[in-house]
Motif scaffolding. Structure first.
Motif, PDB file in Angstrom:
ATOM      1  N   SER A 115       2.953  -1.212   2.111  1.00 50.67           N
ATOM      2  CA  SER A 115       2.212  -1.575   3.314  1.00 50.67           C
ATOM      3  C   SER A 115       3.135  -2.029   4.437  1.00 50.67           C
ATOM      4  O   SER A 115       3.834  -3.044   4.308  1.00 50.67           O
ATOM      5  N   PRO A 152      -8.044  -2.923  -2.059  1.00 50.17           N
ATOM      6  CA  PRO A 152      -7.802  -1.885  -3.063  1.00 50.17           C
ATOM      7  C   PRO A 152      -8.910  -1.814  -4.121  1.00 50.17           C
ATOM      8  O   PRO A 152      -9.269  -0.720  -4.566  1.00 50.17           O
ATOM      9  N   HIS A 299      -2.770   0.708   1.059  1.00 47.62           N
ATOM     10  CA  HIS A 299      -3.475   0.229  -0.123  1.00 47.62           C
ATOM     11  C   HIS A 299      -4.866   0.854  -0.212  1.00 47.62           C
ATOM     12  O   HIS A 299      -5.321   1.225  -1.300  1.00 47.62           O
ATOM     13  N   SER A 303      -5.886   3.445  -3.259  1.00 52.01           N
ATOM     14  CA  SER A 303      -6.877   3.004  -4.248  1.00 52.01           C
ATOM     15  C   SER A 303      -8.093   3.929  -4.247  1.00 52.01           C
ATOM     16  O   SER A 303      -8.675   4.204  -5.311  1.00 52.01           O
ATOM     17  N   VAL A 326       1.795   0.125  -7.135  1.00 53.38           N
ATOM     18  CA  VAL A 326       1.247  -1.235  -7.157  1.00 53.38           C
ATOM     19  C   VAL A 326       2.380  -2.256  -7.222  1.00 53.38           C
ATOM     20  O   VAL A 326       2.321  -3.314  -6.584  1.00 53.38           O
ATOM     21  N   TRP A 329       3.591  -2.798  -3.859  1.00 52.95           N
ATOM     22  CA  TRP A 329       2.651  -3.623  -3.092  1.00 52.95           C
ATOM     23  C   TRP A 329       2.952  -5.104  -3.283  1.00 52.95           C
ATOM     24  O   TRP A 329       3.027  -5.871  -2.329  1.00 52.95           O
TER      25      TRP A 329
END
Length: 352
Positions: A115, A152, A299, A303, A326, A329
């Motif tokens: 992100s 997400p 995200h 997702s 992930v 993230w």
């Protein structure tokens, strides 16, 4: 030339450069599914995404205000008549930008759709903590941490549920004709996703530029605060610059991340691509206009892709790749914050 003015100009330049990296880093968010399903050619998809990014960037300012006022408090620097204090505020913003941009480049190089939003927020927190500035933890919890975990989950669940409904409704429809129609519909859903990307991500750069203007003592000159209400406003030239930078970055493409989102997680068909984009765009709009939260487009779309992919069968999703994403993230906030803290110390040593 006044050193503070030089720093303001430097922050604006780096903010726009970060916006450019945000564009090519996150271009995949809007178009990876459409390109992977062959609904759009890469060049047409990039042109469309760039244009919609500009439009989206001009449609709101609430996310920009959250970034400009809701993460760290620079009022002690901006309201001071001491140019040294103003300079300190500018160094905080500059360190935050350098940390965020560095993390963006690292994750882009490894093809990880992390992100850019959280990189910027982590940078602001890291530089702010190093400078002993006031960090607004309550605002971060409300506008960053909760949406970071919620978006997400919502994207995955909605993607799964909506795709199941679509499958049920179209169970007896001719497959090839239905896929052709969804391929056409993806033109609209990809445009909606690109609009949401501009609405969310370009505004974050606007917020940083406004922070620099305020910290450098130029807020009044640019009418940053409404004299009647005291609310922050975003000058038109800031909106146009941010919109232009993210649009150019988007057009330059983000092929490494596009491959990850479009093909390495799961092989998407047009129906699943359409649902993933539609769900993601809806979440982006609600977050911007209702919650005023700077959520991650990365995200959200990732997702949603996982959600729609799981309707085929859970083993169809390449969970190892998803796990790496992930992991990136969770690393983004602290990693960008750590780099920003180091950048703050370096710039502080040079300038002060």
């Amino acid at each position: 030339m006044d050193l503070n003015l030089v720093l303001v100009l430097l922050v604006i330049g780096i903010a726009l450069a970060f916006d450019f990296t945000n564009g090519f880093h996150d271009a995949a968010n809007a178009i990876a599914t459409s390109v992977s399903t062959r609904a759009l050619t890469p060049r047409v998809a990039l042109l469309m995404a760039a244009a919609m990014n500009v439009i989206g960037a001009l449609l709101g300012t609430e996310v920009a205000k959250t970034i400009g006022e809701g993460i760290i408090d620079i009022s002690v620097y901006s309201t001071s008549s001491d140019v040294t204090m103003q300079r300190e505020g500018l160094i905080i913003v500059l360190g935050a930008l350098l940390g965020a941009a560095a993390w963006n480049l690292v994750t882009w190089w490894f093809g990880l759709p992390s992100s850019s939003s959280h990189a910027l927020i982590g940078g602001l927190v890291g530089a702010g903590l190093m400078a002993s500035a006031t960090v607004k933890w309550g605002g971060i919890l409300t506008h960053v941490i909760i949406p970071m975990f919620a978006s997400p989950v919502i994207g995955f669940v909605l993607g799964y549920v909506v795709m199941k409904i679509v499958m049920r409704l179209l169970a007896n429809a001719p497959y090839h004709r239905t896929m052709r129609r969804f391929r056409l519909a993806q033109t609209v859903s990809a445009a909606a996703m690109a609009l949401g990307h501009g609405l969310q991500d370009a505004q974050k750069t606007m917020g940083v530029i406004v922070m620099a203007l305020v910290a450098g003592g130029y807020g009044e000159h640019h009418n940053i605060f409404d004299p009647a209400t005291g609310d922050m406003t975003i000058p038109l030239w800031v909106k146009l610059c941010a919109a232009g930078a993210i649009s150019l970055g988007t057009y330059s493409g983000g092929w490494r991340i596009m491959r990850t989102l479009g093909r390495r997680i799961i092989d998407l068909d047009p129906a699943r691509g359409f649902v993933a984009e539609t769900v993601s765009a809806t979440i982006l709009y609600l977050s911007a206009y209702v919650l005023h939260a700077p959520i991650s487009t990365t995200h959200t779309i990732t997702s949603a892709i996982l959600g729609v992919g799981s309707t085929r069968r859970f083993s169809a999703v390449r969970w190892g790749v998803a796990g790496n994403i992930v992991g990136a993230w969770f690393l983004t906030l602290p990693a960008a914050g750590a780099v920003a803290a180091v950048m703050y110390l370096v710039v502080h040593a040079i300038v002060m």
